[in-house]
Design a protein around this motif. Structure first.
Motif, short mmCIF file in Angstrom:
data_model
loop_
_atom_site.label_atom_id
_atom_site.label_comp_id
_atom_site.label_asym_id
_atom_site.label_seq_id
_atom_site.Cartn_x
_atom_site.Cartn_y
_atom_site.Cartn_z
N ALA A 193 0.28 -0.71 -9.93
CA ALA A 193 -0.07 -0.16 -8.70
C ALA A 193 -1.71 -0.84 -8.63
O ALA A 193 -2.00 -1.15 -7.47
CB ALA A 193 -0.25 1.30 -8.65
N SER A 194 -2.37 -0.97 -9.61
CA SER A 194 -3.83 -1.80 -9.65
C SER A 194 -3.70 -3.08 -9.12
O SER A 194 -4.43 -3.36 -8.23
CB SER A 194 -4.46 -1.39 -10.99
OG SER A 194 -4.63 -0.24 -11.35
N THR A 196 -1.15 -4.21 -7.37
CA THR A 196 -0.94 -4.33 -5.75
C THR A 196 -2.12 -4.01 -5.02
O THR A 196 -1.95 -4.40 -3.77
CB THR A 196 0.10 -3.44 -5.56
OG1 THR A 196 -0.29 -1.90 -5.63
CG2 THR A 196 1.30 -3.64 -6.36
N ASP A 197 -3.02 -3.33 -5.48
CA ASP A 197 -4.06 -2.89 -4.69
C ASP A 197 -5.12 -4.33 -4.32
O ASP A 197 -5.55 -4.60 -3.59
CB ASP A 197 -4.99 -2.16 -5.38
CG ASP A 197 -6.51 -1.54 -5.08
OD1 ASP A 197 -6.38 -1.90 -3.60
OD2 ASP A 197 -7.60 -1.39 -5.52
N TRP A 198 -5.12 -5.03 -5.48
CA TRP A 198 -5.73 -6.39 -5.23
C TRP A 198 -4.81 -7.15 -4.46
O TRP A 198 -5.31 -8.19 -3.51
CB TRP A 198 -5.98 -6.95 -6.71
CG TRP A 198 -6.27 -8.57 -6.57
CD1 TRP A 198 -7.58 -9.00 -6.33
CD2 TRP A 198 -5.65 -9.59 -6.61
NE1 TRP A 198 -7.61 -10.36 -6.15
CE2 TRP A 198 -6.19 -10.77 -6.29
CE3 TRP A 198 -4.12 -9.86 -6.86
CZ2 TRP A 198 -6.07 -12.04 -6.33
CZ3 TRP A 198 -3.39 -11.00 -6.81
CH2 TRP A 198 -4.83 -12.19 -6.46
N ARG A 238 2.17 2.07 -3.38
CA ARG A 238 1.35 2.61 -4.16
C ARG A 238 1.37 4.18 -4.27
O ARG A 238 1.27 5.01 -4.90
CB ARG A 238 -0.07 2.07 -4.04
CG ARG A 238 -0.44 0.97 -4.79
CD ARG A 238 -1.83 0.79 -5.09
NE ARG A 238 -2.78 0.99 -3.75
CZ ARG A 238 -2.73 -0.07 -2.85
NH1 ARG A 238 -2.05 -1.16 -2.96
NH2 ARG A 238 -3.52 0.09 -1.77
N ASP A 257 -2.33 -6.63 -2.08
CA ASP A 257 -2.23 -6.25 -0.74
C ASP A 257 -3.49 -6.91 0.09
O ASP A 257 -3.43 -7.48 1.26
CB ASP A 257 -1.88 -4.95 -0.43
CG ASP A 257 -3.13 -4.08 -0.75
OD1 ASP A 257 -4.38 -4.41 -0.97
OD2 ASP A 257 -2.85 -2.95 -0.62
N THR A 262 -14.35 -0.81 -9.71
CA THR A 262 -12.95 -0.43 -9.28
C THR A 262 -12.19 -1.17 -10.71
O THR A 262 -11.22 -0.46 -11.02
CB THR A 262 -12.49 -1.14 -8.08
OG1 THR A 262 -12.91 -0.31 -7.21
CG2 THR A 262 -10.76 -0.93 -8.11
N ASP A 267 -5.33 4.18 -2.71
CA ASP A 267 -6.33 3.77 -4.12
C ASP A 267 -6.84 4.98 -4.67
O ASP A 267 -6.46 5.26 -5.99
CB ASP A 267 -7.24 2.81 -3.86
CG ASP A 267 -6.73 1.50 -3.28
OD1 ASP A 267 -5.48 1.18 -3.45
OD2 ASP A 267 -7.53 0.63 -2.80
N ASP A 301 -5.18 1.84 2.94
CA ASP A 301 -5.37 0.98 1.43
C ASP A 301 -6.33 1.82 0.67
O ASP A 301 -6.15 2.37 -0.42
CB ASP A 301 -6.02 -0.33 1.65
CG ASP A 301 -6.19 -1.01 0.50
OD1 ASP A 301 -5.22 -1.16 -0.36
OD2 ASP A 301 -7.59 -1.21 0.23
N PRO A 302 -7.47 2.14 1.12
CA PRO A 302 -8.39 3.12 0.29
C PRO A 302 -7.80 4.46 0.31
O PRO A 302 -8.06 4.99 -1.06
CB PRO A 302 -9.44 3.23 1.13
CG PRO A 302 -9.49 2.73 2.48
CD PRO A 302 -8.10 1.85 2.48
N THR A 355 0.95 -1.28 -0.14
CA THR A 355 -0.08 -0.03 -0.06
C THR A 355 0.81 1.24 0.02
O THR A 355 0.68 2.12 -0.80
CB THR A 355 -0.88 -0.13 1.46
OG1 THR A 355 -1.84 -1.18 1.19
CG2 THR A 355 -1.70 1.26 1.12
#
Length: 187
Positions: free
Chosen positions: A42-43, A45-47, A13, A49, A131, A71, A67-68, A10
């Motif tokens: 980055a997208s 890594t969002d999923w 990102r 993490d 998303t 994002d 996290d949010p 996170t």
């Protein structure tokens, strides 16, 4: 606060945001590819993490907060870059809808948590679909060039319009779920 792998991803990102901006404006022919790759990474890594945090029970309050934020910052910056490249009324409208909804839903979630009703506005499947569409759209918009005969930027514009409509729909779902708490005179 103890750093774990999901939190490190996170934080990565957030660190990638100025890198994305620098690469986007770097005066080379390949920077659009690099910017799209940074955003796509980055997208993922969002999923990743979230998956790691759930799979290996590495969830933390700090990670849930950060996290949010990471994002939304990454997406907002990338959307602003896209509008700067294509400053049309439609692009501005879709980007404004997406960024505005993110701010409104974040405020709604914070307020619902404050009154003890956070679970009423948790992330739903529609939000996850929104998303995914949004991440693909933004990657296409950053890439900008045709690829294998496909008009990638135009595809990104259409996907962004779809993401904006899904954004409105999911935002209305969150508002509907929170409405009884919003109008309750006892709170």
């Amino acid at each position: 606060m103890k750093l774990n792998l999901p939190t490190i991803l996170t934080l990565l990102r957030i660190v990638l945001i100025p890198v994305l901006i620098l690469v986007y404006y770097w005066p080379n022919s390949w920077t659009n590819i690099a910017a799209a790759a940074i955003f796509a990474f980055a997208s993922v890594t969002d999923w990743l993490d979230g998956w790691i945090a759930r799979k290996w029970d590495m969830q933390s309050r700090f990670g849930a907060f950060l996290d949010p934020v990471a994002d939304k910052l990454m997406v907002a910056v990338a959307l602003v870059l896209a509008v700067q490249h294509q400053p049309t009324q439609w692009m501005s409208l879709w980007v404004s809808v997406i960024i505005g909804r993110e701010i409104a839903v974040s405020a709604l979630r914070e307020w619902m948590a404050e009154i003890g009703h956070r679970s009423k506005v948790k992330v739903a499947l529609l939000g996850k679909i929104k998303t995914l569409v949004q991440m693909v759209a933004v990657t296409c918009l950053l890439f900008r060039e045709d690829f294998l005969g496909l008009p990638i930027f135009a595809i990104g514009e259409w996907l962004l319009a779809g993401a904006a409509l899904l954004t409105l729909w999911s935002g209305l779902d969150y508002l509907r779920a929170a409405w009884p708490s919003l109008v309750d005179q006892n709170d």
